[in-house]
Design an enzyme around this catalytic site. Structure first.
Site, PDB file in Angstrom:
ATOM      1  CG  ASP A  98      12.567  19.956  24.596  1.00  0.00           C
ATOM      2  OD1 ASP A  98      11.434  19.826  24.082  1.00  0.00           O
ATOM      3  OD2 ASP A  98      12.753  20.267  25.785  1.00  0.00           O
ATOM      4  CG  HIS A 153       2.395   3.429   0.113  1.00  0.00           C
ATOM      5  ND1 HIS A 153       3.699   3.555  -0.312  1.00  0.00           N
ATOM      6  CD2 HIS A 153       2.166   2.092   0.119  1.00  0.00           C
ATOM      7  CE1 HIS A 153       4.213   2.356  -0.546  1.00  0.00           C
ATOM      8  NE2 HIS A 153       3.300   1.452  -0.295  1.00  0.00           N
ATOM      9  CG  ASP A 159       0.028  -2.667   3.812  1.00  0.00           C
ATOM     10  OD1 ASP A 159       0.776  -3.220   4.629  1.00  0.00           O
ATOM     11  OD2 ASP A 159       0.350  -2.446   2.621  1.00  0.00           O
ATOM     12  CG  ASP A 214       4.400  -5.433   4.318  1.00  0.00           C
ATOM     13  OD1 ASP A 214       3.294  -4.919   4.537  1.00  0.00           O
ATOM     14  OD2 ASP A 214       5.083  -5.201   3.294  1.00  0.00           O
ATOM     15  CG  HIS A 272       0.966  -2.781  -6.135  1.00  0.00           C
ATOM     16  ND1 HIS A 272       1.134  -4.105  -5.797  1.00  0.00           N
ATOM     17  CD2 HIS A 272      -0.278  -2.449  -5.710  1.00  0.00           C
ATOM     18  CE1 HIS A 272       0.059  -4.548  -5.170  1.00  0.00           C
ATOM     19  NE2 HIS A 272      -0.827  -3.559  -5.129  1.00  0.00           N
ATOM     20  CG  HIS A 279       8.299  -5.490  -0.711  1.00  0.00           C
ATOM     21  ND1 HIS A 279       8.602  -5.758   0.602  1.00  0.00           N
ATOM     22  CD2 HIS A 279       7.000  -5.096  -0.702  1.00  0.00           C
ATOM     23  CE1 HIS A 279       7.548  -5.517   1.371  1.00  0.00           C
ATOM     24  NE2 HIS A 279       6.551  -5.128   0.599  1.00  0.00           N
ATOM     25  CG  HIS A 332       9.483  -1.543   0.674  1.00  0.00           C
ATOM     26  ND1 HIS A 332       8.995  -0.348   0.201  1.00  0.00           N
ATOM     27  CD2 HIS A 332       8.383  -2.300   0.931  1.00  0.00           C
ATOM     28  CE1 HIS A 332       7.666  -0.385   0.192  1.00  0.00           C
ATOM     29  NE2 HIS A 332       7.281  -1.564   0.633  1.00  0.00           N
ATOM     30  CD  GLU A 337       2.987  -5.879  -1.105  1.00  0.00           C
ATOM     31  OE1 GLU A 337       2.142  -4.974  -0.891  1.00  0.00           O
ATOM     32  OE2 GLU A 337       4.146  -5.841  -0.702  1.00  0.00           O
ATOM     33  CE1 TYR A 389      -5.035  -1.676  -3.836  1.00  0.00           C
ATOM     34  CE2 TYR A 389      -3.861  -2.299  -5.855  1.00  0.00           C
ATOM     35  CZ  TYR A 389      -3.990  -2.349  -4.476  1.00  0.00           C
ATOM     36  OH  TYR A 389      -3.084  -3.065  -3.735  1.00  0.00           O
ATOM     37  NE  ARG A 432      -1.455  -3.511  -0.218  1.00  0.00           N
ATOM     38  CZ  ARG A 432      -1.885  -2.264  -0.250  1.00  0.00           C
ATOM     39  NH1 ARG A 432      -2.441  -1.781  -1.345  1.00  0.00           N
ATOM     40  NH2 ARG A 432      -1.782  -1.480   0.810  1.00  0.00           N
ATOM     41  CD  GLU A 435       2.122  -6.738   2.156  1.00  0.00           C
ATOM     42  OE1 GLU A 435       1.399  -5.807   2.591  1.00  0.00           O
ATOM     43  OE2 GLU A 435       3.301  -6.570   1.793  1.00  0.00           O
TER      44      GLU A 435
HETATM   45  N1  GLY Z   1       3.344  -1.644   3.408  1.00  0.00           N
HETATM   46  C1  GLY Z   1       3.990  -1.337   2.212  1.00  0.00           C
HETATM   47  C2  GLY Z   1       4.015  -2.497   1.346  1.00  0.00           C
HETATM   48  O1  GLY Z   1       3.198  -3.373   1.471  1.00  0.00           O
HETATM   49  O2  GLY Z   1       4.872  -2.636   0.530  1.00  0.00           O
HETATM   50 MN    MN Z   2       2.180  -3.958   3.177  1.00  0.00          MN
HETATM   51 MN    MN Z   3       4.557  -5.060   1.309  1.00  0.00          MN
END
Ligand code: GLY
Ligand code: MN
Ligand code: MN
Length: 440
Positions: free
Chosen positions: A39, A243, A260, A271, A350, A354, A361, A384, A388, A406, A408
């Site tokens: 619950d 991720h 991140d 982000d 990547h 985005h 996203h 970003e 890696y 990374r 961003e």
């Molecule tokens: N936190 C996911 C991205 O940077 O797209």
């Molecule tokens: Mn991110």
């Molecule tokens: Mn991002």
């Protein structure tokens, strides 16, 4: 608290209705409550499309928009007030609150929707809905349509066209208004403070979750109800998992930690990613990789302006990263050929960013008519780039393995170029080292 003003929701509904075909109706459900276990419920987060058009924060609600309807274009179905439930779970707007505080022309109890909604749909030619994203709601919609069809012999006119609402609505959401940018700046400001706090707290011997706690503290203190997505706190080789969310490993002397994370304010995301040495001092290899990523991000910012297309920023990062990897001997060959053969993808797998907005996203097309979308004022996106080096990459010298970086930031396209919303957290090596040294 900074939030989207009520008048803006009215403006959005009007703008959407102005784009709908004559004699049509749009129907959108609120997000369902999700059970966590038995619950206990997950923290409620309104559906972004529903929130965008109403600002109404409750579950068990349905927006109905009927452009041109004389008795009111905006009808909201919602929960009724209920003293017993409100004692346990908190206040509800009720139907009076829906009209008084949320701008509905008319409001009905959600329990009456099966009786009322078929009558509102009847006679309209076209139904707009988010088909396919909520199977249970799609089924209800078909039931309401079938109620009308079953009365066709009495002269009832069921709609003949069913249209995905996403195209119109998500294009609107792509362009951020001044009020939206203000809310996004606030989310960014709080997230910057959170990253600074985590940098200052960083020590060998702590765990990844220790730094996550610093983030959460700053998010909540700033008024954010929750992070915009699961925070990634990835130390050492975990920084190579894009991720990563386990967040339970030890922070070790000599390792990097990649965070991140961003909070959400009034359903708008931030982000941010920063990567720093656990002990406050970059090793030569870490610095070498870091500086390439940073230079690639700077090159990307220069490609974000009205009339530049979506992919230009990404292409700029690919070029700088590929050239940088060649210079360090991590890739061998001609830069143009390595770009053409996508050799860089072993290290940078990547894209450079985005759309960003109510969803981290965010919605909005990246291509139009098969061509990359041209940037316009008010579009918000992340930048970003990352490198890696897999811990098990036997093609590179051991000293490079397990380094993941990374960086961003969040930007909004302006007339001159772009505004960086997340400049409040350092990212040059010297700045990071100075900040961390001062906290020791
Ligand atoms: N936190 C996911 C991205 O940077 O797209
Ligand atoms: Mn991110
Ligand atoms: Mn991002």
């Amino acid at each position: 608290m900074i939030h989207i003003p009520r008048a803006e929701y009215t403006r959005r509904r009007k703008a959407l209705m102005a784009q709908m075909e004559p004699n049509s109706i749009a129907i959108l459900p609120a997000a369902a409550v999700a059970i966590r276990n038995r619950d206990v419920e997950h923290v409620y987060r309104q559906d972004s499309d529903f929130q965008y058009l109403s600002g109404f924060p409750e579950p068990e609600a349905v927006i109905v928009l009927m452009p041109g309807r004389l008795h009111g274009e905006y009808v909201l179905f919602c929960r009724e007030r209920n003293a017993e439930r409100e004692l346990w779970d908190g206040l509800r707007a009720g139907t009076e609150g829906a009209t008084r505080d949320f701008g509905a022309d008319d409001a009905f109890p959600i329990t009456d929707i099966d009786d009322i909604l078929p009558g509102l749909i009847e006679g309209r030619d076209r139904v707009y809905s988010a088909m396919g994203s909520n199977a249970e709601f799609d089924r209800h919609l078909m039931e309401w349509i079938n109620v009308i069809r079953s009365k066709a012999h009495l002269g009832a006119q069921p709609p003949n066209e069913f249209v995905a609402l996403d195209h119109l609505l998500h294009d609107m959401r792509l362009y951020k208004s001044a009020a939206e940018v203000k809310v996004m700046r606030e989310a960014a400001r709080i997230s910057c403070a959170a990253h600074v706090r985590a940098m200052q707290a960083s020590r060998a011997g702590l765990h990844e979750f220790s730094l996550e706690a610093e983030l959460d503290y700053e998010f909540r203190k700033g008024g954010a109800k929750m992070p915009a997505y699961g925070s990634i706190v990835a130390a050492g080789r975990n920084s190579c998992i894009l991720h990563y969310q386990q967040n339970d490993a030890l922070l070790k002397d000599g390792d990097l930690v990649l965070i991140d994370a961003g909070c959400e304010i009034d359903c708008y995301a931030s982000d941010i990613t920063r990567t720093w040495p656990v002990n406050g001092k970059f090793s030569p290899e870490q610095k070498a990789i870091y500086d390439i990523v940073l230079a690639s991000q700077e090159a990307a910012f220069a490609e974000i302006a009205p009339d530049k297309h979506w992919n230009q920023a990404h292409e700029a990062t690919v070029r700088v990263i590929t050239a940088g990897l060649v210079k360090l001997g991590l890739l061998q060959g001609d830069v143009d050929e390595l770009i053409a053969s996508e050799a860089y993808k072993a290290f940078y797998m990547h894209r450079a960013g985005h759309w960003l907005g109510m969803d981290v996203h965010d919605v909005g097309e990246y291509k139009v008519g098969g061509e990359w979308r041209v940037l316009e004022v008010g579009m918000a996106l992340t930048v970003e780039p990352g490198i890696y080096i897999a811990p098990d990459n036997l093609n590179v010298a051991k000293k490079w393995r397990g380094i993941g970086v990374r960086i961003e930031d969040d930007v909004v396209v302006t007339k001159q170029g772009c505004e960086i919303l997340t400049g409040g957290v350092p990212k040059a090596v010297a700045e990071i080292e100075a900040l961390m040294a001062a906290a020791r």
